[in-house]
Scaffold this motif. Sequence first.
Motif, PDB file in Angstrom:
ATOM      1  N   LYS A 173      -6.576   7.311   6.773  1.00 57.69           N
ATOM      2  CA  LYS A 173      -7.680   6.351   6.599  1.00 57.69           C
ATOM      3  C   LYS A 173      -8.707   6.453   7.724  1.00 57.69           C
ATOM      4  O   LYS A 173      -8.445   6.908   8.783  1.00 57.69           O
ATOM      5  CB  LYS A 173      -7.152   4.924   6.486  1.00 57.69           C
TER       6      LYS A 173
ATOM      7  N   ASN B  54      -4.135   3.892   1.342  1.00 65.49           N
ATOM      8  CA  ASN B  54      -4.527   2.536   0.986  1.00 65.49           C
ATOM      9  C   ASN B  54      -4.483   2.268  -0.518  1.00 65.49           C
ATOM     10  O   ASN B  54      -4.861   1.195  -0.960  1.00 65.49           O
ATOM     11  CB  ASN B  54      -5.932   2.240   1.500  1.00 65.49           C
ATOM     12  N   THR B  55      -4.021   3.242  -1.271  1.00 61.91           N
ATOM     13  CA  THR B  55      -3.839   3.014  -2.705  1.00 61.91           C
ATOM     14  C   THR B  55      -2.807   1.917  -2.906  1.00 61.91           C
ATOM     15  O   THR B  55      -1.823   1.865  -2.188  1.00 61.91           O
ATOM     16  CB  THR B  55      -3.329   4.303  -3.373  1.00 61.91           C
ATOM     17  N   SER B  56      -3.040   1.056  -3.886  1.00 56.18           N
ATOM     18  CA  SER B  56      -2.039   0.007  -4.097  1.00 56.18           C
ATOM     19  C   SER B  56      -0.841   0.590  -4.842  1.00 56.18           C
ATOM     20  O   SER B  56      -0.974   1.488  -5.674  1.00 56.18           O
ATOM     21  CB  SER B  56      -2.639  -1.168  -4.858  1.00 56.18           C
ATOM     22  N   TYR B  57       0.314   0.059  -4.510  1.00 56.41           N
ATOM     23  CA  TYR B  57       1.559   0.552  -5.098  1.00 56.41           C
ATOM     24  C   TYR B  57       1.584   0.303  -6.597  1.00 56.41           C
ATOM     25  O   TYR B  57       2.078   1.115  -7.371  1.00 56.41           O
ATOM     26  CB  TYR B  57       2.734  -0.147  -4.421  1.00 56.41           C
TER      27      TYR B  57
ATOM     28  N   ASN C  28      -8.407   2.502  -5.742  1.00 52.87           N
ATOM     29  CA  ASN C  28      -7.614   2.529  -6.971  1.00 52.87           C
ATOM     30  C   ASN C  28      -8.356   3.146  -8.148  1.00 52.87           C
ATOM     31  O   ASN C  28      -8.141   2.767  -9.297  1.00 52.87           O
ATOM     32  CB  ASN C  28      -7.122   1.129  -7.348  1.00 52.87           C
TER      33      ASN C  28
ATOM     34  N   LYS D 179       0.848  -1.194   0.000  1.00 51.45           N
ATOM     35  CA  LYS D 179       0.000   0.000   0.000  1.00 51.45           C
ATOM     36  C   LYS D 179       0.885   1.245   0.000  1.00 51.45           C
ATOM     37  O   LYS D 179       2.025   1.223   0.428  1.00 51.45           O
ATOM     38  CB  LYS D 179      -0.886   0.010   1.239  1.00 51.45           C
TER      39      LYS D 179
ATOM     40  N   LYS E 287      -8.418   5.141  -2.465  1.00 52.15           N
ATOM     41  CA  LYS E 287      -8.128   3.858  -1.816  1.00 52.15           C
ATOM     42  C   LYS E 287      -8.702   2.673  -2.582  1.00 52.15           C
ATOM     43  O   LYS E 287      -8.266   1.544  -2.405  1.00 52.15           O
ATOM     44  CB  LYS E 287      -8.631   3.849  -0.376  1.00 52.15           C
TER      45      LYS E 287
END
Lengths: 160, 190
Positions: B190, B127-130, B68, A127, B66
Amino acid sequence: MGKFSKGGKKNVPAISTASLPDIVFMLLFFFMTVTTMKETDLKVRISKPKATEVKKLENKNLVKYINIGPPINKYKAKYGNEAMIQLNDQFARVRDVGPWVNAERGGMDPANRAKMTTALKVDKTAKMGIITDIKQELRKAKALKITYIADKTTTDMFNK
Amino acid sequence: MARRELTEINAGSMADIAFLLLIFFLVTTTMSTNTGMQRKLPPIEEHDEKPPEVIERNVMVVLVNKDNIIAIKGKPVSLDKITEKAKLFFSNPQGREDLPQVDYKEIPFFGKYPVSKGLVSLQTDRNTSYEKYLQVQNELVRSISELRNEKSKEKFGVSFDDLTEDQRDAVSKAIPLAISEAEPRRITNK
């Protein structure tokens, strides 16, 4: 014709293998120069993301790696499944990143210190929270050159 | 006296030794060279300076939330539209009022060149994905590389990678890589 065939028994000389070691040594030196020793055992699982706009990392000595990903199975029971940071060969917390950068930079040739690149080798499931924290630490430590490790792909990612 | 012959040392086993060493190096080393996307972090501000006034038309906010989902200036977009939008934003071919202003700068080879004042600000949630973040980053960098490539073809007739170092510097100055990594204080917790 007698001119070509000499009479008598003729011994075929054995092929000399004396130059074989030279050839093998040549191969050996080639591999010694183009490869690097495995320095660390990864304790985190990293499956690299793919990208198109990537460049080869030029000078290996100038690149320091921060590994981020979920712990491998062996450490799962202890650390859970959340992404963790691995510096050199041990787990670390976000606040360890700054001192680690300074230590790594201190160990480098003074002429090269400004050229140090921090490579973020991050699992694609991680994340952004932890990445953002690390980037903040790097900014505080004035390690501004970073590179996001990704595998080169030629296909567009949204076509898959 | 017995005739003593100077016997040659048998070098046959030398090859075996060398092979052994070779195999040792083959298994203990890695050949894979890492590739990565190079970026530069902004230096941290020492004092509490007032941030420079931001003119709205000069900033394109790209937000990845979060879940995406990508949004540009508040409107959801798909990943494959980003490059196009960013290119339009940076080049502003028609000189539109809602796209970035230009700043005339003296650049070798180009003379006075209108450099875009545009800045893309990439913002993410914790919480965004890498992976998503890197894909968006990739699309933005791609828009710049494509613009640079087009500029080099137009000016020098060859692609950006084939330019000399001076030419490359000039093109890079004319089309700067203006992607800012968001300040974390702007990121929602968050």
